[in-house]
Design a protein around this motif. Structure first.
Motif, PDB file in Angstrom:
ATOM      1  N   UNK A  36      30.128 -90.536  72.572  1.00 20.69           N
ATOM      2  CA  UNK A  36      29.424 -90.087  71.379  1.00 20.69           C
ATOM      3  C   UNK A  36      30.290 -89.139  70.581  1.00 20.69           C
ATOM      4  N   UNK A  37      29.640 -88.399  69.716  1.00 22.05           N
ATOM      5  CA  UNK A  37      30.311 -87.455  68.828  1.00 22.05           C
ATOM      6  C   UNK A  37      29.861 -86.046  69.160  1.00 22.05           C
ATOM      7  N   UNK A  38      30.813 -85.117  69.201  1.00 24.03           N
ATOM      8  CA  UNK A  38      30.472 -83.720  69.448  1.00 24.03           C
ATOM      9  C   UNK A  38      29.877 -83.122  68.185  1.00 24.03           C
ATOM     10  N   UNK A  39      28.689 -82.601  68.304  1.00 28.35           N
ATOM     11  CA  UNK A  39      28.031 -81.986  67.137  1.00 28.35           C
ATOM     12  C   UNK A  39      28.384 -80.518  67.011  1.00 28.35           C
ATOM     13  N   UNK A  40      28.314 -79.785  68.121  1.00 26.18           N
ATOM     14  CA  UNK A  40      28.642 -78.363  68.108  1.00 26.18           C
ATOM     15  C   UNK A  40      29.515 -78.047  69.306  1.00 26.18           C
ATOM     16  N   UNK A  41      30.387 -77.059  69.144  1.00 28.41           N
ATOM     17  CA  UNK A  41      31.217 -76.569  70.244  1.00 28.41           C
ATOM     18  C   UNK A  41      31.213 -75.046  70.144  1.00 28.41           C
ATOM     19  N   UNK A  42      30.799 -74.377  71.232  1.00 28.07           N
ATOM     20  CA  UNK A  42      30.725 -72.912  71.218  1.00 28.07           C
ATOM     21  C   UNK A  42      31.280 -72.337  72.516  1.00 28.07           C
ATOM     22  N   UNK A  43      31.770 -71.105  72.430  1.00 29.77           N
ATOM     23  CA  UNK A  43      32.190 -70.352  73.608  1.00 29.77           C
ATOM     24  C   UNK A  43      30.996 -69.498  73.994  1.00 29.77           C
TER      25      UNK A  43
END
Length: 123
Positions: free
Chosen positions: A53-60
């Motif tokens: 799929x597609x990454x919508x959000x990426x957070x630390x």
């Protein structure tokens, strides 16, 4: 010639925006269906699965004092949270990027989650 009202123009713009989102969902489903991968919605829990799929959000988001990267993977059928523990950054793991992941799905509260999945960046 009568010019469309603001309400009509807004309705038309929102309609075309919704259609483009539906097209994105169809494109995503078509991209992984022939490869034998399972959709997020149909993926069983506690069994090894491959998802794409597609990454919508990426957070630390640190967990218990340990750095962790969290990313929401979307495939048009559902969303799953991917968590890489002990990492501050992974090159290529960015919003909008297509990835294929492999691992076991668990549930935290009501959200599906996969810890430390193997991943492959896709075009």
């Amino acid at each position: 010639m009568k010019r469309p009202s603001v309400r009509q123009r807004l309705k038309s713009a929102l309609g075309s925006w919704a259609d483009s989102g539906d097209q994105e969902v169809r494109d995503l489903r078509e991209s992984f269906a022939p490869s034998g991968l399972v959709s997020i919605e149909e993926a069983p829990e506690r069994e090894r699965v491959r998802l794409t799929g597609t990454l919508r959000t990426v957070t630390l988001r640190p967990r218990g004092g340990v750095p962790a990267i969290e990313a929401d993977l979307w495939d048009g059928t559902g969303v799953i949270t991917l968590v890489w523990l002990g990492r501050r950054r992974i090159v290529g793991i960015d919003p909008g990027r297509s990835v294929t992941v492999e691992g076991r799905i668990g549930v935290r509260e009501t959200h599906r989650i996969m810890y430390n999945p193997r991943y492959e960046l896709t075009a």
